[in-house]
Motif scaffolding. Structure first.
Motif, mmCIF file in Angstrom:
data_model
loop_
_atom_site.group_PDB
_atom_site.id
_atom_site.type_symbol
_atom_site.label_atom_id
_atom_site.label_comp_id
_atom_site.label_asym_id
_atom_site.label_seq_id
_atom_site.Cartn_x
_atom_site.Cartn_y
_atom_site.Cartn_z
ATOM 1 N N ASN B 95 0.854 -1.190 0.000
ATOM 2 C CA ASN B 95 0.000 0.000 0.000
ATOM 3 C C ASN B 95 0.891 1.241 0.000
ATOM 4 N N THR B 96 1.429 1.543 -1.170
ATOM 5 C CA THR B 96 2.475 2.570 -1.253
ATOM 6 C C THR B 96 1.937 3.991 -1.043
ATOM 7 N N ALA B 97 0.601 4.132 -1.016
ATOM 8 C CA ALA B 97 0.043 5.465 -0.759
ATOM 9 C C ALA B 97 -0.030 5.758 0.734
ATOM 10 N N ARG B 98 0.190 4.712 1.561
ATOM 11 C CA ARG B 98 0.083 4.934 3.010
ATOM 12 C C ARG B 98 1.422 5.407 3.566
ATOM 13 N N ASN B 99 1.354 6.380 4.473
ATOM 14 C CA ASN B 99 2.547 6.892 5.140
ATOM 15 C C ASN B 99 2.426 6.653 6.637
ATOM 16 N N VAL B 100 3.551 6.372 7.258
ATOM 17 C CA VAL B 100 3.521 6.141 8.705
ATOM 18 C C VAL B 100 4.637 6.935 9.380
ATOM 19 N N ARG B 101 4.305 7.456 10.556
ATOM 20 C CA ARG B 101 5.307 8.178 11.331
ATOM 21 C C ARG B 101 5.657 7.345 12.559
ATOM 22 N N LEU B 102 6.968 7.111 12.754
ATOM 23 C CA LEU B 102 7.443 6.342 13.911
ATOM 24 C C LEU B 102 7.753 7.326 15.021
ATOM 25 N N GLU B 103 7.102 7.148 16.163
ATOM 26 C CA GLU B 103 7.241 8.078 17.285
ATOM 27 C C GLU B 103 7.883 7.373 18.477
ATOM 28 N N GLY B 104 9.151 7.722 18.748
ATOM 29 C CA GLY B 104 9.898 7.070 19.821
ATOM 30 C C GLY B 104 9.675 7.749 21.162
ATOM 31 N N ASN B 105 9.482 6.933 22.206
ATOM 32 C CA ASN B 105 9.269 7.458 23.565
ATOM 33 C C ASN B 105 10.138 6.696 24.562
ATOM 34 N N CYS B 106 10.364 7.312 25.726
ATOM 35 C CA CYS B 106 11.210 6.703 26.756
ATOM 36 C C CYS B 106 10.568 6.863 28.118
ATOM 37 N N ASP B 107 11.010 6.043 29.065
ATOM 38 C CA ASP B 107 10.619 6.317 30.445
ATOM 39 C C ASP B 107 11.493 7.460 30.963
ATOM 40 N N GLU B 108 11.196 7.924 32.176
ATOM 41 C CA GLU B 108 11.804 9.161 32.681
ATOM 42 C C GLU B 108 13.193 8.952 33.273
ATOM 43 N N ARG B 109 13.689 7.708 33.287
ATOM 44 C CA ARG B 109 15.031 7.493 33.815
ATOM 45 C C ARG B 109 16.048 7.864 32.752
ATOM 46 N N GLY B 110 17.055 8.592 33.135
ATOM 47 C CA GLY B 110 17.972 9.191 32.169
ATOM 48 C C GLY B 110 17.664 10.670 32.083
#
Lengths: 422, 172
Positions: B95-110
């Motif tokens: 489905n080459t018309a579909r776009n996806v955004r990868l959203e990275g998250n972390c816990d609060e340590r660091g």
């Protein structure tokens, strides 16, 4: 019915706003040894202004942990000729501050103050301090600085400013405030995160990270004109701005070429060049006071640790080896040590390490303590902490003896950084 | 065409809001498609058919999973989540018309900055795996929120484990 609801909402919002504006309240924990006993007599002239100055001066001196306030016990001299020294000697006070204050026709506030050595019976300072309309706190901070400098031999930091981020739900505000947390000014307020404020060396600009474009981008903003510019807005994350001591360069962290690496650029975004090539995470750069080397956080060895490298390029040297991880290094103003956040056993400590001996010392008992930065005189360290479930600002003296909590009235205070002398 | 899709999505959303039963309405796009057909009869039926068979909207499909989880201070996709990422890669390649955004998250340590870098590495790791699985670079974008947008706000592992995450956020 709807109108009533709106009216209620309006009142609630007013209450809310005034709470947000209310100053930070302050709590002091512990006390230093060898405190100097001083008496501050409320200034004569305009009584209201005199009391306002007195509150600022006594608050500043107490917070430093270096002074003990001796009550004037009803005595209120305002001129040197009115001082009867034996009255003060019997109370054990060593220094006495007196003076007068008045508001000029143009609104300027002028305070004439004297600091007297009670033991030697001589005048240490006789000086006029003035400030523009309404800046009564600035007059107080300046007087506190003069007293601190004369009695301790170190430069005072009460007139300097701090910056931090306040998070309230999904609303983020970038705040600049006096060193005691009062006189808060909102530099930026938005629905997207703000991180990592960084002062230009002359205190005229803040660099910071904002997510307003949907991802982390670095902005530079003038505190005078409020003009702002996105200086690093490449794909991925743009973050961790740090000024060189001469103000001519900004170190930033970009992911445009892969993992988070450190780059140098002009503060207007020009002449970008990459200076780390690890392929690991390299972040949180901080220039040494001489501008020659840089501290940063890297996980190139497997866990996050503090490293140092020459700004001109070359090999990086690992500096922290204690169990756990180490983050957010900042040089002391004299360049002899650095402070950092040490995560060990599930707790964050504010720790100090000497460059020459490599010896590390935890300055706090541990908790949720992050993002330390030195006051420009090197005597105090500002950091983010937590109390009663909220993010707060706190300070600790660089010998670990005196701790101070500042409570914001609402929301979480985070990412604090102490500004330079102006 | 794009406008039409947006209007269908909007109608869907409105229907979901009105009924308060989003699970039922997503599976039954017939009604809103019919109302769209009234304004654009030539293309609406094709769109309706496509929407009906799009496995992305099938709650029983592996593609219904949109989050990848990590251990502390780790950015590599774990074995348990690899089938999920590979399924999305296969979907995107078809489905080459579909776009996806990868959203990275972390816990609060660091530190906040270290976590911003770690979240970017997490998102970029998923992006790389999608590319290897056949998705085109132009379909993909990655962003890190570090620890700035926590899903759970507690100071314990039950919150932290939810926040160590990359979300696959498809463009509507």
């Amino acid at each position: 019915m709807q109108k009533i609801l709106f009216a209620v909402l309006g009142v609630l919002m007013l209450v809310h706003t005034s709470m947000a504006r209310a100053a930070l309240s302050i709590e002091i924990i512990g006390a230093g040894e060898h405190q100097i006993p001083v008496s501050i007599v409320p200034f004569g002239g305009d009584e209201k202004l005199g009391l306002a100055i007195n509150e600022v001066v006594t608050g500043d001196l107490l917070r430093s942990g270096l002074f003990r306030l001796v009550d004037p016990a009803g005595k209120s001299p305002h001129e040197a000729a009115e001082v009867h020294y034996p009255d003060w000697q019997v109370r054990g006070t060593e220094a006495l501050a007196i003076g007068t204050v008045s508001a000029q026709a143009d609104g300027r506030i002028v305070a004439r103050f004297r600091l007297l050595d009670v033991v030697k019976q001589v005048e240490l300072i006789g000086q006029a301090v003035s400030a523009g309309d309404g800046q009564i706190r600035a007059v107080g901070h300046r007087i506190a600085d003069l007293i601190y400098e004369k009695l301790t031999g170190n430069q005072g930091v009460f007139s300097t400013r701090i910056a931090y981020v306040n998070r309230q739900g999904k609303i983020f505000s970038l705040i600049v405030a006096d060193s005691d947390g009062h006189n808060e000014q909102i530099v930026l307020k938005q629905n997207e995160p703000i991180m990592s404020p960084s002062w230009s060396p002359d205190g005229s600009h803040l660099a910071y990270v904002s997510f307003e474009t949907g991802h982390a981008a670095v902005f530079v903003q003038s505190l005078y004109t409020h003009q702002r510019k996105a200086v690093a807005n490449f794909r991925g994350s743009n973050s961790a701005p740090a000024w060189s001591p001469d103000g001519k360069q900004l170190a930033v962290v970009l992911t445009r070429d892969g993992s988070s690496q450190i780059y140098l650029m002009r503060p207007d975004g020009g002449e970008i060049r990459r200076i780390t090539f690890s392929g690991a995470i390299d972040t949180e750069p901080n220039f040494s006071p001489d501008g020659q080397s840089m501290l940063f956080t890297s996980d190139r060895g497997g866990s996050a640790q503090v490293y140092r490298m020459p700004v001109a390029g070359g090999a990086a040297q690992r500096l922290t080896f204690a169990a756990g991880s180490s983050y957010s290094p900042r040089h002391s103003p004299d360049g002899k040590s650095f402070v950092f956040a040490h995560l060990s056993g599930g707790r964050f400590y504010i720790s100090l390490q000497d460059f020459q001996t490599g010896q590390m010392e935890a300055l706090t008992e541990g908790g949720w303590e992050k993002k330390p930065s030195f006051a420009p005189n090197g005597r105090l360290i500002l950091f983010a902490s937590e109390a009663r479930g909220r993010g707060i600002l706190a300070t600790v003296s660089s010998d670990g003896r005196v701790k101070q909590h500042m409570y914001t009235q609402s929301g979480d205070a985070r990412e604090p950084v102490w500004g330079p002398h102006l | 065409m794009k406008k039409l899709v947006i209007s269908i999505v909007l109608v869907n959303l409105l229907a979901a809001c009105a009924s308060q039963k989003p699970h039922e309405t997503t599976a039954v796009p017939a009604a809103p498609a019919a109302s769209a057909a009234a304004t654009a009869p030539a293309t609406a039926s094709a769109v309706a058919a496509k929407t009906a068979v799009d496995p992305l909207n099938d709650p029983t499909s592996i593609l219904a999973g949109r989050s990848v989880y990590y251990p502390f201070d780790v950015a590599a996709v774990q074995d348990a989540d690899k089938p999920l990422v590979q399924a999305h890669a296969a979907y995107l390649s078809k489905n080459t018309a579909r776009n996806v955004r990868l959203e990275g998250n972390c816990d609060e340590r660091g530190s906040n900055e270290y976590n911003l870098a770690l979240g970017q590495r997490r998102a970029d790791g998923v992006m790389k795996m999608l590319e290897l699985g056949g998705a085109k670079t132009g379909q993909l974008d990655s962003v890190s929120y570090g620890e700035e947008k926590p899903k759970a706000t507690g100071h314990e592992e039950s919150s932290w484990s939810q926040n160590r995450r990359t979300d696959l956020n498809y463009a509507k």
